[in-house]
Design an enzyme around this catalytic site. Sequence first.
Site, short mmCIF file in Angstrom:
data_model
loop_
_atom_site.label_atom_id
_atom_site.label_comp_id
_atom_site.label_asym_id
_atom_site.label_seq_id
_atom_site.Cartn_x
_atom_site.Cartn_y
_atom_site.Cartn_z
N HIS A 434 0.81 -1.21 0.00
CA HIS A 434 0.00 0.00 0.00
C HIS A 434 0.85 1.26 0.00
O HIS A 434 0.32 2.38 -0.16
CB HIS A 434 -0.93 0.01 1.22
CG HIS A 434 -2.34 0.42 0.89
ND1 HIS A 434 -2.63 1.51 0.11
CD2 HIS A 434 -3.54 -0.13 1.22
CE1 HIS A 434 -3.94 1.64 -0.01
NE2 HIS A 434 -4.52 0.65 0.66
N ASP A 438 -2.40 3.38 -4.15
CA ASP A 438 -3.65 3.30 -3.41
C ASP A 438 -4.56 2.25 -4.04
O ASP A 438 -4.24 1.66 -5.08
CB ASP A 438 -4.34 4.66 -3.38
CG ASP A 438 -3.51 5.71 -2.64
OD1 ASP A 438 -2.87 5.33 -1.64
OD2 ASP A 438 -3.49 6.87 -3.08
#
Length: 463
Positions: A434, A438
Amino acid sequence: MAQVLEFKLPDLGEGLTEAEIVRWLVQVGDVVAVDQPVVEVETAKAMVDVPCPYAGVVTARFGEEGSELPVGAPLITVAVGAPPSDSEAAGSGNVLVGYGTSEAPARRRRVRPAQPPPANGTAAPGETAAPAESVARPVGTAAGHGPHGHGTGRDTAPADTGTRGDGPVPVISPLVRRLARENGLDLRELHGSGPEGLILRADVEYALRAAAVQARPAAPAPAQAPAAAPVAGRGETRTPLKGVRGAVADKLSRSRREIPDATCWVDADATELMRARTAMNAAGGPKVSLLALLARICTAALARFPELNATVDQEAREIVRFDHVHLGFAAQTERGLVVPVVRDAHARDAESLTAEFARLTESARTGALTPADLTGGTFTLNNYGVFGVDGSTPIINHPEAAMLGVGRIIPKPWVHEGELAVRQVVQLSLTFDHRVCDGGTAGGFLRYVADCVEQPAVLLRTL
């Protein structure tokens, strides 16, 4: 005059610092050629043969099968026939794990001792004196007195020597001397069982065991100190985390510690992809594998979403993107999970990918993968469907940033063109770091992959 040269475990590269001895390929007394493999070792990345840079007679081996040695530790000593020139002393220059400039000789010759050692003298597997009379004794080594009370007067194998009260103490190797020194054993009190009184490792170990028995109390002490290491209890089996299994454990643990991963998944109708593959293979030529088609889809998706073809440099706090795709794929072997890497997968067509997958899979099965085959990946394709499962949330192959998982393709009810039908359905999952992107980017990547699976013609845009 012969000269004894020591060959040490070479630098294995790729950050590897140790290896486990799997199988010795030569015996003490064997004649070896330059670049002949002498031992098979297992590193954390592969099983490889180590070639020797010297030609001559093997005079000693260090380490038993199953033991681990650090880089730079002695492997064998070789007696060469004459003092080598500068070029010969350096060997072939090709002592890299798994590589050499010549094949091993079809037949090995063994130099047998002119006089067998006494019946009660046995050397430990890793420490054996050279029997060749042609090997010169180092200066300062005198013939000792054997267990029968007299010496032969002939030259002995090269040996490390200390000093008795009445002369030198012949010891087979520095390793034996260190073993005695670390345990406070006076070598002058031992009588070697080797040729001409040579002190072997077995002699030192026997003396240490005898000393331990003498020092053992008649009854056990009421309070026992805790064991230094866990001991398998009843109904337990303990397996050391070393070799490939240890490397996998370390890498996955690091991935979990460092990478904040997330997973998204989608079901896709793979009916058209399966039909396209059938049509390709019916047209003649080399067969194309399903894994190769999925790899081709991966590289096309990474071209659209390059954020996932990356790694994170934690020290510099930077995201590093790659302009090439070195595609890893998970392969289960008898020695554990390995991830071979297809170099420049983005530049290969389906036939080339199929051939490379087949080559690397066979090498993984036989344990012939080299460290270069197992490193440098930028993205991993994990086809866990071969195990009969639909989905998974795999751990990212550190230091990569993402992994595409593919489940089994099975017939399922599916709404196709407005009607309920039986279609070939597959579950796709993407586990991603992450930090590099995104959810929107990850979702876009996975949706594009699913679209290509459902409509292979979408790939025509990237061909």
